[in-house]
Design a protein around this motif. Structure first.
Motif, PDB file in Angstrom:
ATOM      1  N   UNK A  76       0.816  -1.225   0.000  1.00  0.00           N
ATOM      2  CA  UNK A  76       0.000   0.000   0.000  1.00  0.00           C
ATOM      3  C   UNK A  76       0.850   1.275   0.000  1.00  0.00           C
ATOM      4  N   UNK A  77       1.987   1.172  -0.682  1.00  0.00           N
ATOM      5  CA  UNK A  77       2.833   2.337  -0.906  1.00  0.00           C
ATOM      6  C   UNK A  77       2.627   2.787  -2.353  1.00  0.00           C
ATOM      7  N   UNK A  78       3.398   3.754  -2.815  1.00  0.00           N
ATOM      8  CA  UNK A  78       3.183   4.359  -4.124  1.00  0.00           C
ATOM      9  C   UNK A  78       3.918   3.627  -5.238  1.00  0.00           C
ATOM     10  N   UNK A  79       3.786   2.323  -5.302  1.00  0.00           N
ATOM     11  CA  UNK A  79       4.395   1.574  -6.395  1.00  0.00           C
ATOM     12  C   UNK A  79       3.635   1.769  -7.694  1.00  0.00           C
ATOM     13  N   UNK A  80       4.342   1.644  -8.819  1.00  0.00           N
ATOM     14  CA  UNK A  80       3.686   1.801 -10.117  1.00  0.00           C
ATOM     15  C   UNK A  80       4.528   1.165 -11.205  1.00  0.00           C
ATOM     16  N   UNK A  81       3.863   0.480 -12.129  1.00  0.00           N
ATOM     17  CA  UNK A  81       4.502  -0.014 -13.338  1.00  0.00           C
ATOM     18  C   UNK A  81       4.134   0.938 -14.471  1.00  0.00           C
ATOM     19  N   UNK A  82       5.094   1.723 -14.924  1.00  0.00           N
ATOM     20  CA  UNK A  82       4.867   2.688 -15.999  1.00  0.00           C
ATOM     21  C   UNK A  82       5.462   2.125 -17.281  1.00  0.00           C
ATOM     22  N   UNK A  83       4.600   1.804 -18.225  1.00  0.00           N
ATOM     23  CA  UNK A  83       5.042   1.189 -19.474  1.00  0.00           C
ATOM     24  C   UNK A  83       5.135   2.267 -20.547  1.00  0.00           C
ATOM     25  N   UNK A  84       6.358   2.488 -21.053  1.00  0.00           N
ATOM     26  CA  UNK A  84       6.580   3.518 -22.064  1.00  0.00           C
ATOM     27  C   UNK A  84       7.124   2.923 -23.355  1.00  0.00           C
ATOM     28  N   UNK A  85       7.031   1.595 -23.471  1.00  0.00           N
ATOM     29  CA  UNK A  85       7.396   0.884 -24.701  1.00  0.00           C
ATOM     30  C   UNK A  85       6.485  -0.334 -24.774  1.00  0.00           C
TER      31      UNK A  85
END
Length: 401
Positions: A76-85
């Motif tokens: 419940x922390x600010x993790x994120x998978x940001x996909x830019x490809x």
């Protein structure tokens, strides 16, 4: 990536966190980039925060041992998978994330989420999966459950700014969110063979009118309407446990029973290492609850008292209680106010719905205090009920001298 063998060095290309592996493949693999994660529970910012760079190189992130045993836990922390490809995320569980666990943008068009589980997200102000201006995106055989939102119109999946997404064989069930799938007017979704709370998905063969998805956690139960309602897909033939999809259930879990005993194989393997110990008529821990019912309740078939409230599982079910939760039933609880703690009474065989089991006019508690039998109206067998005369334990006396 391997929690047990990984090292943050480039000598063997085995790392113990996802960020180290990503840095290595960016520097050493100019073509397709592949990161495989071994079974484990990965925590911390070096695992739950991932930025796939926008350099146009295709990327694959896959749980080698299946989503059920490969968990990225954001706590419940600010993790994120940001996909830019263009990226394929496959066979992973993303647990305890917050808002925008997965972000897919225009540079990551043609990305896919396959056999992915997102569970128990909190504080979702927007959506767990946000597709923004990306086209050709596919989400298939994935499960999103247990999320809770922070504002109105929070959703499991959101499409915005011209996004185009295909949803196939997915299960979205999040009563804590306002919507399951939110589609902006300028975006488009095609959907087939999905089960989503509240229906509302366009397309064909979606399962509608469901009020109970028939699940425990992320797993299907035998009565789930998701069973056998999926469509065959070439790239997701194994489920979250790496079991083969024979009938194509909806979601990441394929309900698999090879021995026809009605108990899911993965549950049997978890407790016994195989599928030959538990069956439809067995009661291995001798607690009065058949092993198939232990499975259906989510109880522990190796413990006579799963919830540790001093009442055996079989007795709890017999009296309409949940064997996995102590609820109000504890050593100091007397729901029927008969003077006998419910946990003690149930172990003695007393029906806690009945203050006077034997109907002799003395309460269960009074009989216990007097040393009488609460199941027998005439403890001493002299033909006179216990409550009628002064010597209920003396069979030679049935009236005052």
């Amino acid at each position: 990536v391997d929690l047990l063998r990984g090292r943050k060095t480039a000598s063997d290309a085995v790392f113990d966190d996802l960020s180290g592996a990503l840095a290595y493949v960016r520097a050493n693999t100019p073509g397709h980039r592949i990161i495989g994660l071994r079974a484990g529970r990965y925590t911390g910012n070096r695992n739950d925060t991932l930025l796939v760079p926008s350099d146009g190189v295709n990327f694959l992130l896959i749980g080698i041992d299946g989503a059920s045993s490969t968990v990225i836990d954001a706590q419940h922390d600010q993790g994120r998978f940001s996909l830019r490809a263009p990226t394929v995320v496959s066979s992973l569980t993303l647990a305890n994330f917050v808002d925008e666990a997965v972000s897919i943008t225009a540079q990551s068009s043609r990305s896919r989420l396959v056999n992915v589980v997102l569970e128990n997200a909190r504080y979702v102000d927007r959506a767990l999966v946000v597709v923004n201006d990306a086209t050709g995106v596919v989400i298939e055989n994935s499960t999103i459950v247990g999320a809770r939102g922070g504002v109105a119109e929070s959703s499991a999946v959101e499409l915005t700014r011209g996004a185009q997404v295909a949803l196939v064989n997915n299960l979205f069930w999040n009563p804590g969110l306002d919507l399951e799938v939110k589609v902006a007017p300028d975006s488009a979704v095609s959907a087939s063979n999905n089960l989503a709370r509240g229906d509302g998905l366009p397309g064909s063969s979606n399962v509608v009118g469901v009020v109970d998805p028939g699940m425990r956690g992320v797993r299907l139960l035998p009565h789930s309407p998701a069973r056998g309602r999926g469509v065959s897909r070439g790239d997701s033939g194994l489920d979250m446990d790496l079991d083969a999809r024979a009938t194509w259930d909806i979601g990441a879990d394929q309900w698999t029973v090879m021995d026809a005993d009605g108990i899911e194989d993965v549950w049997e393997r978890a407790f016994a290492g195989g599928t030959s110990v538990y069956g439809a008529q067995t009661d291995v821990d001798a607690d009065g609850l058949r092993d198939i019912d232990e499975y259906l309740w989510g109880a522990n078939p190796t413990l006579r008292d799963t919830d540790g409230d001093d009442v055996e599982d079989g007795a709890e079910v017999a009296y309409g209680l949940d064997p996995t939760r102590s609820d109000l039933l504890s050593l100091d609880t007397d729901l029927n106010q008969d003077g006998v703690d419910d946990s003690v009474g149930l172990n003695l065989g007393i029906d806690y719905h009945n203050q006077d089991v034997d109907g002799d006019g003395l309460s269960n508690a009074a009989e216990r205090e007097l040393g009488l039998d609460p199941w027998n109206a005439d403890t001493d067998g002299d033909g006179v009920d216990d409550a009628v005369y002064a010597f209920p334990r003396d069979p030679s006396l049935n009236q005052l001298p």
